[in-house]
Design an enzyme around this catalytic site. Structure first.
Site, mmCIF file in Angstrom:
data_model
loop_
_atom_site.group_PDB
_atom_site.id
_atom_site.type_symbol
_atom_site.label_atom_id
_atom_site.label_comp_id
_atom_site.label_asym_id
_atom_site.label_seq_id
_atom_site.Cartn_x
_atom_site.Cartn_y
_atom_site.Cartn_z
ATOM 1 N N THR A 56 -2.056 -84.636 -50.423
ATOM 2 C CA THR A 56 -2.916 -84.290 -49.287
ATOM 3 C C THR A 56 -3.369 -85.572 -48.593
ATOM 4 O OG1 THR A 56 -3.658 -82.239 -50.308
ATOM 5 C CG2 THR A 56 -5.130 -83.205 -48.673
ATOM 6 N N GLY A 114 -0.813 -89.644 -51.435
ATOM 7 C CA GLY A 114 -1.463 -90.860 -50.956
ATOM 8 C C GLY A 114 -2.543 -91.310 -51.926
ATOM 9 N N ALA A 115 -3.253 -92.362 -51.562
ATOM 10 C CA ALA A 115 -4.390 -92.841 -52.370
ATOM 11 C C ALA A 115 -5.349 -93.590 -51.452
ATOM 12 C CB ALA A 115 -3.906 -93.762 -53.484
ATOM 13 N N LYS A 172 -8.800 -91.632 -55.610
ATOM 14 C CA LYS A 172 -8.331 -90.594 -54.698
ATOM 15 C C LYS A 172 -9.484 -89.637 -54.404
ATOM 16 C CE LYS A 172 -4.470 -88.504 -55.052
ATOM 17 N NZ LYS A 172 -4.407 -88.550 -53.587
ATOM 18 N N GLY A 180 -9.829 -87.237 -49.050
ATOM 19 C CA GLY A 180 -9.592 -86.008 -48.292
ATOM 20 C C GLY A 180 -10.193 -84.784 -48.966
ATOM 21 N N GLU A 229 -5.124 -82.355 -56.769
ATOM 22 C CA GLU A 229 -4.208 -83.512 -56.799
ATOM 23 C C GLU A 229 -4.034 -84.029 -58.227
ATOM 24 O OE1 GLU A 229 -4.954 -85.379 -52.341
ATOM 25 O OE2 GLU A 229 -6.235 -86.018 -53.964
HETATM 26 C C1 5RP Z 1 -6.996 -86.736 -50.482
HETATM 27 C C2 5RP Z 1 -6.540 -88.049 -50.979
HETATM 28 C C3 5RP Z 1 -5.668 -88.860 -50.090
HETATM 29 O O1 5RP Z 1 -4.473 -89.079 -50.719
HETATM 30 C C4 5RP Z 1 -6.336 -90.151 -49.778
HETATM 31 O O2 5RP Z 1 -7.596 -89.877 -49.207
HETATM 32 C C5 5RP Z 1 -5.506 -91.006 -48.811
HETATM 33 O O3 5RP Z 1 -5.502 -90.403 -47.554
HETATM 34 P P1 5RP Z 1 -4.683 -90.999 -46.340
HETATM 35 O O4 5RP Z 1 -3.238 -90.902 -46.683
HETATM 36 O O5 5RP Z 1 -5.068 -90.113 -45.175
HETATM 37 O O6 5RP Z 1 -5.122 -92.423 -46.131
HETATM 38 O O7 5RP Z 1 -6.839 -88.473 -52.062
HETATM 39 O O8 5RP Z 1 -7.900 -86.128 -51.376
#
Ligand code: 5RP
Length: 262
Positions: free
Chosen positions: A33, A90-91, A102, A105, A111
């Site tokens: 996500t 992602g992270a 993480k 989002g 996740e």
């Molecule tokens: C969501 C997450 C995402 O992977 C993390 O926030 C990275 O987001 P983005 O790719 O928009 O930078 O952990 O819960």
């Protein structure tokens, strides 16, 4: 490379594009996500449409599920899949041991469950996510709504005996109301600045009543694919101890770049 994208978005895109090359027909794939994971889902959707790729995707949020279906990926639940060949996500931060923060989002619970139920977890990230020590990014914890203020107070009290620099916390908001996760919980962000012992902190937080899960991913990630704004990519494998450097050549695809809202 699409000229209208910012360097960070270009970096996210190339990391996602490189990760998509790891996915093969027949795989059960955990779909992360966030904005970087959304690029991945788009890339996989393109491969399903144009190259005949056949996969089953297990999304880590309702947002990702919706996007995956939109781009033509078959979506199944984790219980239907039972186990996954790969999860790509992602992270917010990763360190030299590929431990992660993480949950930026708000999807950390699904996740972590999905990544843990996978043969391998691959993190896709722009180079700005790399840190020497985790903690500059606020650490999200998912808490049940019942008594959340009491849980928050207990967490803050517990942080006094932990190896962290900051001890403030805040309830994540969605406009004027508390943010609600896909499981109906809230998120409290811990502003720790520096986490001296992430493994210990993760264990302590998860022992507290009211805390469902925290955003520290310790010993879960196998590989990180780091994207750069000029199209360079670096693949680091923590198990093999290898680093592979490359450059992605790609052309803009109308389908891929249209209407990306996440
Ligand atoms: C969501 C997450 C995402 O992977 C993390 O926030 C990275 O987001 P983005 O790719 O928009 O930078 O952990 O819960």
């Amino acid at each position: 490379m699409p000229s209208e994208l910012s360097p960070i978005d270009k970096a996210k895109f190339v990391s996602a594009k490189r990760a998509a090359q790891l996915v093969e027909t027949g795989m059960r794939v955990g779909l992360g996500t966030g904005s970087t994971a959304a690029w991945l889902v788009r890339c996989l959707g393109e491969m399903v449409r144009d190259d005949g790729l056949r996969i089953k995707g297990v999304p880590t949020s309702t947002r990702t599920a919706e996007l995956a279906r939109d781009v033509g990926i078959e979506v199944i639940s984790l219980d239907e899949a039972k186990w996954l060949d790969i999860t790509i996500d992602g992270a917010d931060e990763f360190d030299g041991q590929l431990n992660l923060i993480k949950g930026g989002g708000g999807a950390l619970l699904q996740e972590k469950i999905v990544a843990t139920a996978s043969d391998q977890m691959v993190v896709i990230a722009d180079v700005g996510k790399e840190v020497e020590t985790l903690g500059a990014f606020p650490l999200p914890i998912e808490v049940i709504p019942f008594g959340w203020q009491t849980t928050q107070a207990l967490v803050e009290e517990t942080l006094v005996s932990m190896d962290v620099l900051g001890r403030e916390s805040s309830l994540r908001m969605n406009g004027a109301v508390p943010f609600v996760t896909d499981e109906g919980n809230h998120i409290i962000d811990l502003h720790l600045k520096r986490i001296g012992n992430a493994r210990q902190l993760s264990l302590v937080l998860n022992q507290m009543p009211g805390v469902v899960e925290n955003g520290l991913f310790i010993d879960i990630c196998d590989r990180v694919i780091i994207g750069f704004g000029d199209g360079k990519v670096e693949v680091r494998d923590i198990n093999e101890g290898t680093v592979e450097k490359g450059q992605l050549d790609f052309v803009e695809s109308d389908n891929l770049f249209a209407d990306l809202s996440d």
